[in-house]
Each structure stands twice: as structure tokens, then as C-alpha cells.
Design a protein around this motif. Structure first.
Motif, PDB file in Angstrom:
ATOM      1  N   THR A  69      37.639  50.168  38.507  1.00 37.91           N
ATOM      2  CA  THR A  69      38.711  50.821  37.751  1.00 37.91           C
ATOM      3  C   THR A  69      39.081  49.950  36.559  1.00 37.91           C
ATOM      4  OG1 THR A  69      40.483  49.767  39.016  1.00 37.91           O
ATOM      5  CG2 THR A  69      39.617  51.850  39.874  1.00 37.91           C
ATOM      6  N   PHE A  74      45.687  50.803  37.892  1.00 41.29           N
ATOM      7  CA  PHE A  74      44.937  52.043  38.072  1.00 41.29           C
ATOM      8  C   PHE A  74      44.505  52.193  39.525  1.00 41.29           C
ATOM      9  CE2 PHE A  74      44.749  52.461  33.545  1.00 41.29           C
ATOM     10  CZ  PHE A  74      44.419  53.791  33.292  1.00 41.29           C
ATOM     11  N   GLY A  75      43.979  51.113  40.100  1.00 36.16           N
ATOM     12  CA  GLY A  75      43.494  51.187  41.472  1.00 36.16           C
ATOM     13  C   GLY A  75      44.591  51.525  42.461  1.00 36.16           C
ATOM     14  N   PHE A 240      37.082  58.048  42.388  1.00 32.30           N
ATOM     15  CA  PHE A 240      37.939  57.236  41.523  1.00 32.30           C
ATOM     16  C   PHE A 240      37.231  56.745  40.258  1.00 32.30           C
ATOM     17  CE2 PHE A 240      39.993  56.121  45.770  1.00 32.30           C
ATOM     18  CZ  PHE A 240      40.953  57.102  45.648  1.00 32.30           C
ATOM     19  N   GLU A 241      35.954  57.024  40.130  1.00 33.11           N
ATOM     20  CA  GLU A 241      35.210  56.586  38.945  1.00 33.11           C
ATOM     21  C   GLU A 241      34.966  57.801  38.065  1.00 33.11           C
ATOM     22  OE1 GLU A 241      32.966  52.601  40.639  1.00 33.11           O
ATOM     23  OE2 GLU A 241      31.811  54.444  40.515  1.00 33.11           O
ATOM     24  N   SER A 245      32.902  54.859  32.071  1.00 31.42           N
ATOM     25  CA  SER A 245      33.574  53.626  32.484  1.00 31.42           C
ATOM     26  C   SER A 245      33.565  52.596  31.355  1.00 31.42           C
ATOM     27  CB  SER A 245      32.863  53.037  33.707  1.00 31.42           C
ATOM     28  OG  SER A 245      31.553  52.607  33.352  1.00 31.42           O
TER      29      SER A 245
END
Length: 377
Positions: A69, A74-75, A240-241, A245
């Protein structure tokens, strides 16, 4: 002298700088997982290598149990907003960063807080009396960003296992400082950032899971797979990705991880403990200095938090910066409940936070500067 490493580390390994230059000068990296050509595959393999070395650092078997992340905030938002529901109950602490507190407040879940004592220890033995029928999670940091404490994960996890709770741990302040074996903690999730004691670039971080979890979508977009589905994939790490990125920084971060692995995390940890204790012992008897953080005994993180008399924390930090070229962090530190505990909402706190790259000479100079300022003011 830079002592604001808990915000971000300024000094990075030379290997990271060299890796960045190499990556920025290459024409061999494409958008990872968005195309099938060799340049896209190069990026995918570079990211996977970073995950492999992160897995080695955190003692986990499967690099695919890591989602990368932009940072720990964010995580933590991803994990909390994905799992914590309005009808649930969460046990947390008064030492949390707003990256934990605000998502929890927004979740609508019932919250119970465990406070810390005069030695900066959080009393996790209170967990049994806080358990309710709808308690689903224990969410806390491994170390706060102000107190210098290190929480006992073995104890927390034992309670989580006994009461069938998911343990979610914010390791933003400890990843790279302490040897953490995540394989010891089933049914747990850990969230880290790359730009602090992992000595990586900003815009990096991640989520590490140990177990299977019913994640739901928090953010949706391009995934590179299942493009005709109306919903974003729910499998980890894809859940979550989302989108393109920060792949240059994620690939470069591997140089920092390798530095830690090669240097040895125990060696890094020992140096951090020594300079933290050196600083604490050097300032503790200065007239007017008040120390809020843990006395450096047993296990502790490289943080010493202080005030000088009734001086505004911002004023002390400004004097340190402008007159002595010493950078610290004043203010509220995104940890409002700690400030309520100490009644420092108005004054704030000045935090000295140390790096593996700080030296004994820098520590001694900072001690003498504080002596001088205390005499003058």
C-alpha cells in the motif's frame, strides 16, 4: 542533527539511492499486472522480490500474504474499514495513532479503550473484563509514536486466541527496529510503513496477514484480472492493491530491506537501544525537563518525548531547529488520547526519535544543547 525519524527517516542506505537511480534510468519497467509484455513482467517480478525479502524479514512463508500500500495509514484504513462492522465491538488502547482511531470512529463499532500507566505500560490484562458477546477484534500498535513502549504481542495474542478475536497490529514504529516473527501469531494482521525504520521511500507500506479473513472492498478500480466483473476482486492481495501501484518505490524499497537483512536487525536494535538510553540518561536530570516516554529498561523503542518547563513545544522545537540545526517533532503527534492522558493538549510534546544512522556524538551534542536552552529559558 535529525531526530524526527518516527515521522520519516531522513538518512537512507546508499543502496536505496543507487537503486532509485538505476530504476529511473532504465526503460525496462512497465505497468505491473496491466500488460503481458516483458517490461510489465519486469515490474511484477521486482515487486515480488520486495515481497520475498519482506517475508524473510518478518518470518512468513508466503510472500503473497503481503499486500503493498502507499503507507500504514492506507493499510490500516483498508483493514479496519474492510473488517470492522457497525454491530461489532473492538478493544483498543489510548496510545493509538489517528490512523487507527479515525477509521474505528468511522466504523460505528462499539469501542473499549485500555489506558497506560505511569511507566507507559498498557494493561492488556484488562482484556477479559472488556469482552462482550460481539467483541471481534483487538487492535493496537506494537509501540506508540510517543511513549517509547513496546507492547507484549505474545500476551495480546494469547488473549485474542482465548476469546477468538482477530488481532490487528500497527507496526509503523517497530518494523525495522525489532525482530518480529509474524508466523507466531495466527489469525492476525500487521500493517507497516516503508519510510520509517525500514529506511525505504515514502509512498510505501503494506499489510501482512497470517490467516484467512473475509475482506470486503474498500476501494475499487483496475485490478488487471476479472475486468468484466462489476466488483473488485476479493482475493488477497488484489483486494487492497487497486490501480497502478507506486511500483518504482516498491521495487526500490527492496534495497532497504536487503540492507536491514545484511546488517542484521539485532545489531540495528541494539544500537537504537544504546543511543536512546544515552540520550534519556543525559537529559533526565536537566532542570525543567519533563520526560513523558518510557524509562529505557527492558524493551523500548527509540523515542524520548519531553517538554521544557511550560514552554510551548513548538517554541522549543523552533529554537532547536533555527539556532542549533536540530530537527524534532512538536505538537500533538496524531495521538490525541495520549495528550489527554498527560494534559498536554495545549502545550504539545517535543519528540526526539532516533535512527540507526544517528551517532553517539550527535546524541551528546543534543544533550548539551538542551542543557544550554534550559539554563537560558
Amino acid at each position: 542533527m535529525y531526530f524526527d525519524n518516527s515521522a520519516t527517516t531522513l538518512h537512507k542506505p546508499d543502496a536505496l539511492k543507487e537503486k532509485f537511480i538505476e530504476l529511473l534510468n532504465t526503460n525496462d519497467l512497465g505497468n505491473p499486472s496491466r500488460s503481458g509484455h516483458i517490461k510489465s513482467q519486469n515490474s511484477m517480478m521486482g515487486i515480488f522480490q520486495t515481497k520475498k525479502d519482506l517475508a524473510k524479514l518478518f518470518h512468513i512463508a508466503n510472500p503473497n500474504d503481503i499486500a503493498l500500500t502507499e503507507n500504514a495509514s492506507f493499510g490500516l484504513n483498508f483493514v479496519i474499514k474492510s473488517l470492522v462492522k457497525e454491530n461489532g465491538h473492538v478493544i483498543t488502547t489510548t496510545t493509538e495513532h489517528n490512523s487507527v482511531l479515525r477509521p474505528l470512529y468511522q466504523s460505528g463499532a462499539e469501542l473499549s479503550f485500555i489506558d497506560f500507566d505511569e511507566k507507559c505500560n498498557v494493561d492488556f490484562d484488562k482484556i477479559p473484563e472488556l469482552i462482550r458477546e460481539n467483541t471481534k477484534f483487538i487492535i493496537t500498535n506494537q509501540a506508540s509514536n510517543l511513549l517509547g513502549n513496546v507492547n507484549d504481542l505474545d500476551k495480546i495474542h494469547a488473549y485474542a486466541k482465548k476469546y477468538k478475536l482477530i488481532m490487528i497490529i500497527d507496526i509503523a514504529q517497530t518494523a525495522g527496529c525489532l525482530d518480529l516473527d509474524i508466523s507466531k501469531y495466527p489469525n492476525s494482521i500487521f500493517v507497516f510503513t516503508g519510510h520509517k525504520s525500514l529506511y525505504g521511500p515514502s509512498g510505501t507500506g503494506g499489510i501482512i496477514k497470517n490467516g484467512d479473513f473475509d475482506f470486503s472492498n474498500v476501494f475499487s478500480g483496475g485490478s488487471g484480472v476479472n475486468s468484466f466483473d462489476k466488483n473488485h476482486p476479493l482475493d488477497f492481495p488484489a483486494v487492497f492493491e487497486v490501480g497502478t501501484s507506486n511500483f518504482i518505490s516498491q521495487i526500490a524499497m527492496d534495497a532497504s530491506i536487503k540492507f536491514i537483512l545484511d546488517e542484521g536487525i539485532d545489531k540495528i536494535h541494539q544500537h537504537l537501544k544504546e543511543i536512546t538510553k544515552r540520550f534519556y540518561d543525559g537529559i533526565k536530570d536537566i532542570e525543567g525537563i519533563k520526560i513523558y516516554s518510557k524509562k529505557p529498561e527492558g524493551e523500548y523503542s527509540p523515542i524520548v518525548s519531553i517538554n521544557l518547563k511550560d514552554m510551548e513545544s513548538s517554541e522549543l522545537a523552533l529554537i532547536l531547529d533555527e539556532k542549533y540545526d536540530i530537527q524534532t517533532r512538536p505538537g500533538a503527534h496524531c495521538a490525541p488520547l495520549i495528550h489527554e492522558h498527560f494534559a498536554t493538549e495545549a502545550q504539545g510534546i517535543v519528540r526526539f526519535s532516533f535512527s540507526y544512522f544517528n551517532t553517539d556524538e550527535e546524541i551528546d551534542n543534543a544533550i548539551e544543547v538542551l542543557r544550554e536552552i534550559a539554563k537560558e529559558y
